[in-house]
Design an enzyme around this catalytic site. Structure first.
Site, PDB file in Angstrom:
ATOM      1  N   ASP A  29     112.203-109.331  18.887  1.00 47.95           N
ATOM      2  CA  ASP A  29     113.013-110.263  18.111  1.00 47.95           C
ATOM      3  C   ASP A  29     114.512-109.990  18.233  1.00 47.95           C
ATOM      4  O   ASP A  29     115.323-110.744  17.708  1.00 47.95           O
ATOM      5  CB  ASP A  29     112.586-110.272  16.636  1.00 47.95           C
ATOM      6  CG  ASP A  29     112.613-108.901  15.980  1.00 47.95           C
ATOM      7  OD1 ASP A  29     112.536-107.892  16.699  1.00 47.95           O
ATOM      8  OD2 ASP A  29     112.697-108.840  14.736  1.00 47.95           O
ATOM      9  N   HIS A  30     114.870-108.936  18.979  1.00 44.81           N
ATOM     10  CA  HIS A  30     116.282-108.621  19.182  1.00 44.81           C
ATOM     11  C   HIS A  30     116.729-108.781  20.642  1.00 44.81           C
ATOM     12  O   HIS A  30     117.923-108.733  20.910  1.00 44.81           O
ATOM     13  CB  HIS A  30     116.570-107.191  18.726  1.00 44.81           C
ATOM     14  CG  HIS A  30     116.424-107.008  17.251  1.00 44.81           C
ATOM     15  ND1 HIS A  30     117.488-106.933  16.385  1.00 44.81           N
ATOM     16  CD2 HIS A  30     115.312-106.913  16.478  1.00 44.81           C
ATOM     17  CE1 HIS A  30     117.048-106.796  15.150  1.00 44.81           C
ATOM     18  NE2 HIS A  30     115.731-106.771  15.186  1.00 44.81           N
ATOM     19  N   HIS A  61     118.188-102.358  19.388  1.00 39.87           N
ATOM     20  CA  HIS A  61     116.963-101.723  19.879  1.00 39.87           C
ATOM     21  C   HIS A  61     116.188-102.764  20.682  1.00 39.87           C
ATOM     22  O   HIS A  61     116.650-103.897  20.853  1.00 39.87           O
ATOM     23  CB  HIS A  61     116.135-101.148  18.743  1.00 39.87           C
ATOM     24  CG  HIS A  61     115.645-102.156  17.742  1.00 39.87           C
ATOM     25  ND1 HIS A  61     116.490-102.920  16.966  1.00 39.87           N
ATOM     26  CD2 HIS A  61     114.378-102.539  17.393  1.00 39.87           C
ATOM     27  CE1 HIS A  61     115.776-103.710  16.183  1.00 39.87           C
ATOM     28  NE2 HIS A  61     114.496-103.509  16.430  1.00 39.87           N
ATOM     29  N   HIS A  77     118.441-110.784   8.757  1.00 39.61           N
ATOM     30  CA  HIS A  77     117.170-110.236   9.244  1.00 39.61           C
ATOM     31  C   HIS A  77     116.091-110.282   8.156  1.00 39.61           C
ATOM     32  O   HIS A  77     115.504-109.267   7.786  1.00 39.61           O
ATOM     33  CB  HIS A  77     117.367-108.800   9.755  1.00 39.61           C
ATOM     34  CG  HIS A  77     116.242-108.344  10.657  1.00 39.61           C
ATOM     35  ND1 HIS A  77     115.169-107.645  10.182  1.00 39.61           N
ATOM     36  CD2 HIS A  77     116.053-108.487  11.986  1.00 39.61           C
ATOM     37  CE1 HIS A  77     114.339-107.367  11.189  1.00 39.61           C
ATOM     38  NE2 HIS A  77     114.863-107.881  12.295  1.00 39.61           N
TER      39      HIS A  77
END
Length: 303
Positions: A65-66, A61, A265
């Site tokens: 942070d991704h 997504h 995570h």
């Protein structure tokens, strides 16, 4: 053989000892990156791997942070004089998001191919492996991923000779080709035995537990799920923000009957995830509180 490395295990913000979410898979000369959080390049360097050979980058997504490590990663590839195309896979809006991020990485010497996920479940096939995507339950559109490597059966010389299949066709049939020659149709199943067990890794972060995660975890040789919270009193917070606790991840691993579960995570407040493994392992004994750089080599059963 499939190399798996969890480059970064952090959620929300990077820490001095924990980079943001990223997973690298390497198979048959191909490198696949899933998520590219801040610090992914450093994590790669610490592992001793280079970003230049990356062929595919997948995104679960578009929370920062991704994906915030992507512009720098593209620039590094460009500065290394890469010319091979780079494939990106992600939810709807991928092209728009990537173009926005490329404002600070505008000129690259290689082509970027964006492949947007348009269905709840969708498969992308490449040479020798498949990337399967499945919708999960986060507060924005989010997908999990499985990388699957299928293995055909062994070549059966006796069957080929018995059916009088010309030797010059054997190699092409082994590669899956269907051949019409001299009024006959030759198919791979005429010379191959039963399919052999392949390899599969399933990865999902930023989601509540879903039936789709359980479905795609079935048959995985390695399951990687977020364990954002270990504190039992954080379940309410996990539900509110659409995340998963360690205990919920362990129940999925147990129900899917996978060999091994890696947790990832983590919340920045979760300083020592391993402290909660005692209770988590009562649900699923082979649970690992993964740290940055954790690596596994998955091998085919016959190797």
């Amino acid at each position: 053989m499939l190399d798996v490395c969890l480059l970064g295990t952090g959620g929300m913000m990077p820490l001095p000892y924990r980079w943001l979410t990223s997973l690298m898979l390497r198979y048959n000369g191909k490198s696949i990156l899933i998520d590219c959080g801040e610090g992914t390049q450093i994590a790669l360097r610490e592992k001793g791997w280079s970003p230049n050979p990356i062929d595919i980058i997948c995104f679960t997504h578009y929370h920062a942070d991704h994906i915030s490590g992507l512009p720098g990663m593209l620039l590094t590839m460009g500065n290394a004089e890469r010319t091979e195309p780079l494939t990106l896979i992600g939810p709807k809006g991928l092209t728009r998001v990537v173009n926005s991020l490329r404002v600070i990485a505008p000129e690259l010497p290689f082509e970027i191919k964006c492949m947007e996920i348009t269905e709840s479940e969708q498969t992308f096939s490449f040479d020798g492996f498949r990337i399967e995507t499945f919708k999960v339950n986060h507060n924005v559109l989010c997908y999990g991923y499985s990388m699957s490597i299928d293995r055909t059966g062994r070549f059966d010389r006796e069957r080929a000779e018995k059916q009088q299949i010309p030797m010059k066709l054997w190699s092409r049939l082994q590669k899956g080709e269907i051949i019409e020659q001299d009024g006959r149709t030759f198919t791979p199943d005429m010379v191959l035995g039963a399919d052999r067990k392949g390899l599969k890794v399933t990865y999902c972060t930023d989601s509540r537990p879903t039936e789709s995660i359980l479905k795609y975890a079935q048959g995985a040789d390695l399951l990687i799920l977020e364990g954002m919270y270990g504190e039992p009193d954080k379940l309410v917070k996990a539900k509110e923000h659409r995340h998963m606790t360690m205990y919920e991840a362990a129940r999925i691993a147990r129900d899917a009957q996978v060999p091994e579960l890696w947790l990832t995570h983590y919340s920045p407040s979760l300083m020592r995830p391993e402290e909660f493994l005692g209770e988590v392992r009562k649900i699923f004994p082979n649970t690992i509180a993964a740290k940055d750089g954790r690596t596994m080599e998955l091998k085919f059963e016959e190797e």
